[in-house]
Scaffold this motif. Structure first.
Motif, PDB file in Angstrom:
ATOM      1  N   ARG A 301       0.928  -1.603   0.253  1.00  0.00           N
ATOM      2  CA  ARG A 301       0.037   0.347  -0.081  1.00  0.00           C
ATOM      3  C   ARG A 301       0.450   1.055  -0.289  1.00  0.00           C
ATOM      4  O   ARG A 301       0.259   2.401  -0.765  1.00  0.00           O
ATOM      5  CB  ARG A 301      -1.083  -0.097   1.474  1.00  0.00           C
ATOM      6  N   MET A 302       1.290   0.978   0.410  1.00  0.00           N
ATOM      7  CA  MET A 302       3.040   2.420   1.012  1.00  0.00           C
ATOM      8  C   MET A 302       3.448   2.591  -0.449  1.00  0.00           C
ATOM      9  O   MET A 302       3.116   3.578  -1.541  1.00  0.00           O
ATOM     10  CB  MET A 302       3.886   2.241   1.872  1.00  0.00           C
ATOM     11  N   GLY A 303       3.841   1.492  -1.340  1.00  0.00           N
ATOM     12  CA  GLY A 303       3.561   1.351  -2.667  1.00  0.00           C
ATOM     13  C   GLY A 303       2.861   1.879  -3.768  1.00  0.00           C
ATOM     14  O   GLY A 303       3.483   2.947  -4.742  1.00  0.00           O
ATOM     15  N   TRP A 304       2.362   1.803  -3.451  1.00  0.00           N
ATOM     16  CA  TRP A 304       0.744   2.450  -4.388  1.00  0.00           C
ATOM     17  C   TRP A 304       0.561   3.417  -3.769  1.00  0.00           C
ATOM     18  O   TRP A 304      -0.174   4.067  -5.264  1.00  0.00           O
ATOM     19  CB  TRP A 304      -0.648   1.624  -3.803  1.00  0.00           C
ATOM     20  N   ILE A 305       0.591   4.454  -3.030  1.00  0.00           N
ATOM     21  CA  ILE A 305       0.506   5.950  -2.803  1.00  0.00           C
ATOM     22  C   ILE A 305       1.324   6.035  -3.289  1.00  0.00           C
ATOM     23  O   ILE A 305       1.576   7.549  -3.966  1.00  0.00           O
ATOM     24  CB  ILE A 305       0.530   6.002  -1.579  1.00  0.00           C
ATOM     25  N   VAL A 306       3.037   5.982  -3.338  1.00  0.00           N
ATOM     26  CA  VAL A 306       3.885   6.075  -4.453  1.00  0.00           C
ATOM     27  C   VAL A 306       3.678   6.468  -5.848  1.00  0.00           C
ATOM     28  O   VAL A 306       3.714   7.346  -6.783  1.00  0.00           O
ATOM     29  CB  VAL A 306       5.458   5.708  -4.241  1.00  0.00           C
ATOM     30  N   ILE A 307       3.193   5.199  -6.511  1.00  0.00           N
ATOM     31  CA  ILE A 307       2.968   5.678  -7.404  1.00  0.00           C
ATOM     32  C   ILE A 307       1.733   6.884  -8.130  1.00  0.00           C
ATOM     33  O   ILE A 307       1.878   6.748  -9.303  1.00  0.00           O
ATOM     34  CB  ILE A 307       2.422   3.280  -8.045  1.00  0.00           C
ATOM     35  N   HIS A 308       0.659   6.389  -7.256  1.00  0.00           N
ATOM     36  CA  HIS A 308      -0.154   7.017  -7.665  1.00  0.00           C
ATOM     37  C   HIS A 308      -0.065   9.210  -7.775  1.00  0.00           C
ATOM     38  O   HIS A 308      -0.348   9.348  -8.462  1.00  0.00           O
ATOM     39  CB  HIS A 308      -1.662   6.989  -6.281  1.00  0.00           C
TER      40      HIS A 308
END
Length: 360
Positions: A301-308
């Motif tokens: 989920r932390m990676g998804w935030i960065v991707i977003h």
């Protein structure tokens, strides 16, 4: 083959190849969540964002099966000569310190930036800190935490053997009894037995135990039969597991690579067990193995935030590679700054408590 270990409590040398295999499993899961999983972080389906790369990434969910296989090997190796209290302390100090940090860090990140996932309720975060959210029906702070409940049940089952005193014969008997009981549980279609015996996932743990017994005592016909039966039964369930994984991806991929990859996993652990990987003693492998747990806990989920937030500002290929490298760096920092010192402190406290309990 090396001679059998002499007595109980003999310290086994570290197996660097096993650490490398751990890192491969973690990176497979990372690739699945970043380049195949339909998280919505990219703003488009993964198959359109990575027209070619999404295909190999779509098999990254199998890294979990590889983790289970390695876990059976490692737990049997680390438990030799230990009491139940020693085993419990080692598992708590290994799993919980990094996990507590990850739960709090992911919860804070999702609360501050609820762009891909909703912020968890404080009461859910509190339950997640116990690692018992799955049986209690509480939403996990991060989706990858579902595997920890499976690992915990394996530890509880194996603790029965440790309690009696771990020997070669008892380890073999445990493998045989657990496997047969798991088949009966599936035939009975009983939810309680399924929760205890894990008939879909137990084969990887059992095979890992058998491979370690090969490593410690030399292979024989019984151990080959156990590992062969585990592979045969495991591949029977893989296609159903792939269907579940595809429901999270939103696309279908060929099924034959799934069977090939799991077979390769078994062959890789077999090679380690038979001593074929002794020359793989590169110094960076143990360090890489130490990164896998914090990487696994933090990446999704932390990676998804960065991707977003970064998608559209950085080329997607560069973003993906940079994100994986950044997560590896963050995992190293967490391991050195949080996991190691906190594990030592928790271990000292638990050992003192166990000594006090025994003395009274």
């Amino acid at each position: 083959m090396p001679p059998p270990a002499g007595g109980r409590g003999v310290r086994r040398p570290r197996l660097p190849a096993l650490d490398g295999l751990r890192l491969c499993a973690a990176l497979m899961v990372v690739a699945y969540h970043y380049a195949a999983f339909d998280s919505g972080a990219w703003g488009a389906p993964a198959r359109t964002v990575f027209p070619v790369g999404h295909v190999p990434a779509s098999y990254g969910w199998l890294g979990v099966q590889l983790f289970f296989l390695i876990s059976g090997f490692v737990i049997c190796m680390s438990c030799w000569g230990k009491t139940v209290a020693d085993f419990a302390v080692s598992r708590v100090t290994r799993l919980f310190p990094c996990y507590w940090f990850a739960v709090l860090a992911v919860s804070l990140a999702v609360t501050l930036w609820p762009v891909v996932n909703d912020a968890p309720a404080p009461r859910s975060v509190a339950v997640n800190l116990t690692m018992l959210q799955d049986p209690l029906g509480v939403e996990p702070v991060d989706g990858v935490y579902w595997t920890l409940w499976i690992e915990m049940r394996f530890y509880l089952l194996f603790a029965l053997v440790v309690w009696k005193g771990l020997t070669y014969a008892r380890a073999v008997g445990f493998c045989a009894v657990w496997g047969f009981a798991a088949v009966l549980a599936r035939a009975a279609d009983n939810q309680v037995l399924d929760q205890v015996l894990m008939p879909q996932d137990c084969w990887y743990f059992i095979a890992g135990i058998a491979f370690y017994l090969m490593h410690r005592f030399r292979p024989n016909a019984v151990l080959w039969l156990i590992t062969g039966a585990c592979l045969a039964i495991a591949q029977h369930d893989l296609l159903e597991a792939q269907s579940r994984a595809e429901s999270h991806m939103g696309h279908h991929v060929p099924k034959w690579p799934t069977l090939v990859l799991v077979t390769l996993f078994f062959l890789a652990v077999m090679a380690i067990a038979l001593g074929w990987t002794r020359r793989l003693d590169w110094r960076w492998l143990p360090a890489a193995g130490a990164l896998t747990y914090p990487l696994y806990l933090l990446h999704e989920r932390m990676g998804w935030i960065v991707i977003h937030y970064a998608d559209g500002h950085v080329p997607r290929g560069v973003l993906l590679c940079g994100l994986v490298a950044g997560m590896l760096g963050a995992a190293w920092v967490v391991h050195r700054v949080v996991e190691r010192p906190l594990s030592r402190a928790v271990g000292r406290g638990l050992r003192r408590a166990v000594t006090e309990i025994r003395s009274r």
